[in-house]
Motif scaffolding. Structure first.
Motif, PDB file in Angstrom:
ATOM      1  N   THR A 176      16.251  -9.634  18.140  1.00  5.84           N
ATOM      2  CA  THR A 176      15.421 -10.140  19.208  1.00  5.84           C
ATOM      3  C   THR A 176      14.732 -11.363  18.364  1.00  5.84           C
ATOM      4  O   THR A 176      14.091 -11.156  17.366  1.00  5.84           O
ATOM      5  N   LYS A 177      14.579 -12.626  19.220  1.00  7.44           N
ATOM      6  CA  LYS A 177      14.038 -13.757  18.815  1.00  7.44           C
ATOM      7  C   LYS A 177      12.656 -13.466  18.673  1.00  7.44           C
ATOM      8  O   LYS A 177      11.994 -12.624  19.570  1.00  7.44           O
ATOM      9  N   GLY A 178      11.802 -14.195  17.797  1.00  6.02           N
ATOM     10  CA  GLY A 178      10.474 -14.203  17.753  1.00  6.02           C
ATOM     11  C   GLY A 178      10.042 -15.046  18.969  1.00  6.02           C
ATOM     12  O   GLY A 178      10.735 -15.779  19.478  1.00  6.02           O
ATOM     13  N   HIS A 215      17.223 -27.188  17.178  1.00  2.00           N
ATOM     14  CA  HIS A 215      17.717 -25.797  16.629  1.00  2.00           C
ATOM     15  C   HIS A 215      18.786 -25.237  17.705  1.00  2.00           C
ATOM     16  O   HIS A 215      18.426 -25.358  18.707  1.00  2.00           O
ATOM     17  N   PRO A 216      19.989 -24.737  17.157  1.00  2.00           N
ATOM     18  CA  PRO A 216      20.940 -24.296  18.289  1.00  2.00           C
ATOM     19  C   PRO A 216      20.511 -23.212  19.119  1.00  2.00           C
ATOM     20  O   PRO A 216      20.881 -23.260  20.303  1.00  2.00           O
ATOM     21  N   GLN A 217      19.669 -22.351  18.596  1.00  2.00           N
ATOM     22  CA  GLN A 217      19.383 -21.455  19.265  1.00  2.00           C
ATOM     23  C   GLN A 217      18.027 -21.231  19.815  1.00  2.00           C
ATOM     24  O   GLN A 217      17.334 -20.191  20.436  1.00  2.00           O
ATOM     25  N   SER A 218      17.112 -22.328  19.880  1.00  2.00           N
ATOM     26  CA  SER A 218      15.711 -22.365  20.078  1.00  2.00           C
ATOM     27  C   SER A 218      15.597 -22.465  21.578  1.00  2.00           C
ATOM     28  O   SER A 218      16.440 -23.077  21.919  1.00  2.00           O
ATOM     29  N   GLY A 260      17.278 -13.395  23.568  1.00  2.00           N
ATOM     30  CA  GLY A 260      16.034 -14.172  23.984  1.00  2.00           C
ATOM     31  C   GLY A 260      14.852 -13.105  24.409  1.00  2.00           C
ATOM     32  O   GLY A 260      13.783 -13.038  23.859  1.00  2.00           O
ATOM     33  N   PRO A 261      15.303 -12.349  25.437  1.00  2.00           N
ATOM     34  CA  PRO A 261      14.425 -11.423  26.046  1.00  2.00           C
ATOM     35  C   PRO A 261      14.127 -10.375  25.036  1.00  2.00           C
ATOM     36  O   PRO A 261      15.076 -10.095  24.137  1.00  2.00           O
ATOM     37  N   LEU A 262      12.830  -9.717  25.076  1.00  2.00           N
ATOM     38  CA  LEU A 262      12.307  -8.629  24.409  1.00  2.00           C
ATOM     39  C   LEU A 262      13.356  -7.399  25.009  1.00  2.00           C
ATOM     40  O   LEU A 262      13.447  -7.383  25.930  1.00  2.00           O
ATOM     41  N   HIS A 263      13.193  -6.353  23.969  1.00  2.00           N
ATOM     42  CA  HIS A 263      13.778  -5.035  24.534  1.00  2.00           C
ATOM     43  C   HIS A 263      13.100  -3.922  23.818  1.00  2.00           C
ATOM     44  O   HIS A 263      12.604  -4.303  22.598  1.00  2.00           O
ATOM     45  N   GLN A 308      16.628 -24.077  39.489  1.00  2.00           N
ATOM     46  CA  GLN A 308      17.018 -22.725  39.288  1.00  2.00           C
ATOM     47  C   GLN A 308      16.324 -21.636  38.388  1.00  2.00           C
ATOM     48  O   GLN A 308      16.075 -21.934  37.090  1.00  2.00           O
ATOM     49  N   GLU A 309      15.511 -20.910  38.829  1.00  2.00           N
ATOM     50  CA  GLU A 309      14.516 -19.981  38.034  1.00  2.00           C
ATOM     51  C   GLU A 309      15.478 -19.197  37.138  1.00  2.00           C
ATOM     52  O   GLU A 309      16.769 -18.974  37.457  1.00  2.00           O
ATOM     53  N   ALA A 310      15.102 -19.043  36.008  1.00  2.00           N
ATOM     54  CA  ALA A 310      16.062 -18.530  34.657  1.00  2.00           C
ATOM     55  C   ALA A 310      14.999 -17.877  33.799  1.00  2.00           C
ATOM     56  O   ALA A 310      13.734 -18.180  33.462  1.00  2.00           O
ATOM     57  N   HIS A 311      15.477 -16.966  32.821  1.00  2.00           N
ATOM     58  CA  HIS A 311      14.717 -16.197  32.070  1.00  2.00           C
ATOM     59  C   HIS A 311      14.471 -17.155  30.806  1.00  2.00           C
ATOM     60  O   HIS A 311      15.420 -17.885  30.415  1.00  2.00           O
ATOM     61  N   SER A 312      13.170 -17.192  30.458  1.00  2.00           N
ATOM     62  CA  SER A 312      12.771 -18.097  29.401  1.00  2.00           C
ATOM     63  C   SER A 312      13.331 -17.743  28.029  1.00  2.00           C
ATOM     64  O   SER A 312      13.338 -18.552  27.214  1.00  2.00           O
ATOM     65  N   GLY A 313      13.759 -16.716  27.746  1.00  2.00           N
ATOM     66  CA  GLY A 313      14.150 -16.171  26.565  1.00  2.00           C
ATOM     67  C   GLY A 313      15.914 -16.321  26.476  1.00  2.00           C
ATOM     68  O   GLY A 313      16.336 -16.648  25.550  1.00  2.00           O
ATOM     69  N   SER A 314      16.393 -15.974  27.450  1.00  2.00           N
ATOM     70  CA  SER A 314      17.857 -16.221  27.260  1.00  2.00           C
ATOM     71  C   SER A 314      18.511 -17.231  27.998  1.00  2.00           C
ATOM     72  O   SER A 314      19.964 -17.127  27.878  1.00  2.00           O
ATOM     73  N   THR A 315      18.057 -18.496  28.441  1.00  2.00           N
ATOM     74  CA  THR A 315      18.719 -19.234  29.112  1.00  2.00           C
ATOM     75  C   THR A 315      18.709 -20.675  27.982  1.00  2.00           C
ATOM     76  O   THR A 315      17.440 -21.147  28.016  1.00  2.00           O
TER      77      THR A 315
END
Lengths: 412, 412
Positions: free
Chosen positions: A208-210, A254-257, A352-355, B221-228
């Motif tokens: 999971t991303k910081g 950065h590609p995944q930021s 990106g989301p936490l889990h 479009q509303e979207a998840h800040s971590g996964s989008t």
């Protein structure tokens, strides 16, 4: 054989039971969530399992094996208000099917103990504290900060939990469940568009991303919109608008930021006044701690430059942060194998989301997550969806991963 | 001789009576406003005047003259919440002093009738409808649109006014007061920084700027800040931020234009979601109708360009607009003379803020306003202030202007 159709049937049942026209309403500690959990209890009947809730409300279902070393599969039944049918519940119900299959295959006694956990209040939708149950389990939760949290009606977290039989002073006792856990697996929808864009049903989560989450306030000077010439204004919104645009090139290096300004509030916030104060939030994420720290530094520097340009001042206040949490290399490999055997293609991507898996992994417990494709990247929304054939593939792959992980645990 | 010290003393008294530590609290239709008006009634005792409130709550004080042709001096006692001590009340109390002086000088019967008016609810602070009383007087007020307005407590405008003895169905009858009005004068603080920057105490107002006031909504479009990922986002805030910055060069093309984005609201407006919808307000003003129309056109085009760049859509909804209202050339000249004789320097400037004078001038009644310098351009704020010696000069100049206007009326 694992039966993925059972999982779909359970998901449909749960949706019918706990959603309305606006979406899923399984908000933790609510009557609808309790209803979902009672429905789930019914599904355990006839299984050779012991089950109980721990001191933080996490629901543990245990299929005792020949060894006490445990494989845990987990996710959460709670949802955000107006949420989707898959976020969380897919992981729990797929886990239930895998547990059922393992019980059958090993005549009620697998080589290692297999446990399923339904974490309490992953979403934090009501009290703003996500990963409640899993962080209590992990011992990373300080109840002192959360005791005073209230919901929109002013009900305290302490009161709401007491009504569900939880004493907030004792949630740390959930840590007792950590004993003998040898591996943790979690299946979840991606909640983003990456797998769909690549045309791949399943992916291995690298970690999971910081997250760096900050409240930024620009202070300018409230002034009359009619009488204040443009050149003398100290417009706090202008400084915030510049930052809203600048965080994008910062993240794109950065590609995944990712970097998101999710909330902007203007004060006094009326049509006839230049904005005197502008409050914004910033959420930045990356899997690499150094990249994340660099992004944060760049955003801070930019905000100070913009404040100066607009003759404003700027303050940063930390809301929350978490370091990047990489998953276990051996389990990442096993997950990759399970996906390749099921779908023929795979992809490794960060979350990106936490889990809840992040809380487990922080303890040093070998952990991996599997993502199944989301349609249109939508989640936390009744439009959240995944193709039914992809859900079926996910269940099959999770079962393969569980089998591989049981073997791996025995080799440790 | 007019006594400007009396005006200062009255202003101090009114401030002590109707302010708290946050500023003036004379919000129209509130108990504190009624207290201000009752205090003002006391000041009329002993003057040879008739006074009454009209059907919209405007308070008319009449010193009958040899001719029925009337000179009206007006302003308002109501304030915004946490307002200043001068906005509105200076004009009423300076007008009272001029009326008192004229009554004395002409032994109770000046050559023309002189009237003072305290307009009801100039600010519109409680129900969002400014110039309430003067627009009812001018017949430009359609009560149908305002009847349903409510304050923050949900009290309707209709109910609040009934409690003050006003029947909203009859406010048009305030138009009866228009009879025989030959000229209208209003003294007001500038509420901007122009006169202070020029080092001039007083200025002649050329007219009130036209206003275009719009609600602009960007849909993304509303979207998840971590996964989008950044590149697939449709961020409504980004489009709005671009517009917040672009309105500034649009306004700066013209020396007296202003453009303000005063309110930005983000939806869902949470730290963990890309903004799906962003609602902003725009307020544009200029004294030249063509310039104003051009600015509006440019802003609309820019918003469409930004929406397209961000793969959003944009909607514009008019909140309100008013054309530029130039004041009367002859009265502008008289005002210039009165100021030069008092202060030795003068300045002609437009008014960005609206005033009751605009409603009067729209009727074709010869009108002019005089501005006195504001300190730091602040208003609608307890920090609102003007040097006491400038207030004294303003009273003397208003008296001179009233005398000159009486002569001018007789010549018509």
């Amino acid at each position: 054989m694992v039966n993925p159709k059972t999982v779909l049937q359970h998901l449909d049942e749960l949706r019918a039971l706990t959603s309305d026209e606006s979406g899923a309403q399984r908000v933790a500690w609510s009557p609808t969530w309790l209803k979902a959990r009672a429905w789930f209890d019914e599904k355990l009947k006839g299984l050779p399992v012991e089950h109980h809730c721990d001191a933080a409300g996490n629901h543990w279902i245990t299929l005792a094996g020949r060894s006490e070393k445990s494989l845990v599969i987990g996710s959460h039944l709670d949802s955000v208000p107006n949420g989707g049918w898959l976020d969380g519940s897919l992981g729990v119900l797929a886990g239930l099917e895998v547990l059922t299959e393992l019980a059958k295959k090993y005549n009620g006694e697998p080589p290692c103990t297999v446990r399923l956990v339904d974490w309490a209040d992953e979403e934090g939708a009501r009290f703003g504290r996500s990963l409640f149950g899993s962080s209590a389990f992990a011992g990373s939760h300080t109840i002192e900060a959360d005791r005073v949290r209230t919901d929109r009606e002013g009900i305290t977290l302490e009161t709401a939990l007491r009504d569900c039989g939880i004493d907030v002073n004792r949630i740390g006792e959930a840590g007792n469940e950590r004993k003998n856990i040898a591996a943790y697996l979690e299946l979840h929808i991606e909640q983003g568009p990456v797998l769909e864009k690549l045309g791949k049903p399943l992916g291995v989560v690298q970690g999971t991303k910081g997250v760096e989450r900050w409240a930024i306030t620009f202070h300018g000077q409230e002034a009359h919109s009619g009488s204040t010439p443009m050149e003398v204004r100290r417009d706090a919104l202008a400084a915030a608008a510049k930052l809203a645009l600048e965080i994008r090139p910062i993240a794109r290096k950065h590609p995944q930021s990712v970097a998101t300004m999710g909330s902007v509030k203007t004060f006094p916030g009326i049509v006839t006044a230049v904005v005197g104060r502008c409050e914004a939030t910033l959420d930045m994420r990356d899997l690499d701690a150094q990249v994340l720290a660099g992004m944060l530094r760049e955003a801070k520097e930019a905000s100070e430059r913009f404040a100066q340009e607009e003759r404003c001042s700027v303050e940063w206040a930390k809301i929350w942060s978490i370091e990047p949490i990489p998953f276990h290399p051996a389990l990442i490999n096993l997950c990759e194998e399970a996906i390749m055997e099921t779908a023929g293609v795979s992809e490794q991507l960060p979350s990106g989301p936490l889990h809840d898996a992040a809380e487990v992994a922080r303890l040093g417990i070998p952990t991996v997550m599997m993502f199944v494709q989301s349609l249109n990247g939508l989640s936390h929304n009744r439009a959240e969806d995944t193709r039914r054939e992809h859900i079926e593939q996910a269940v099959i792959a999770l079962n393969r991963l569980a089998e591989k992980t049981l073997t791996w645990i025995q080799q440790q």
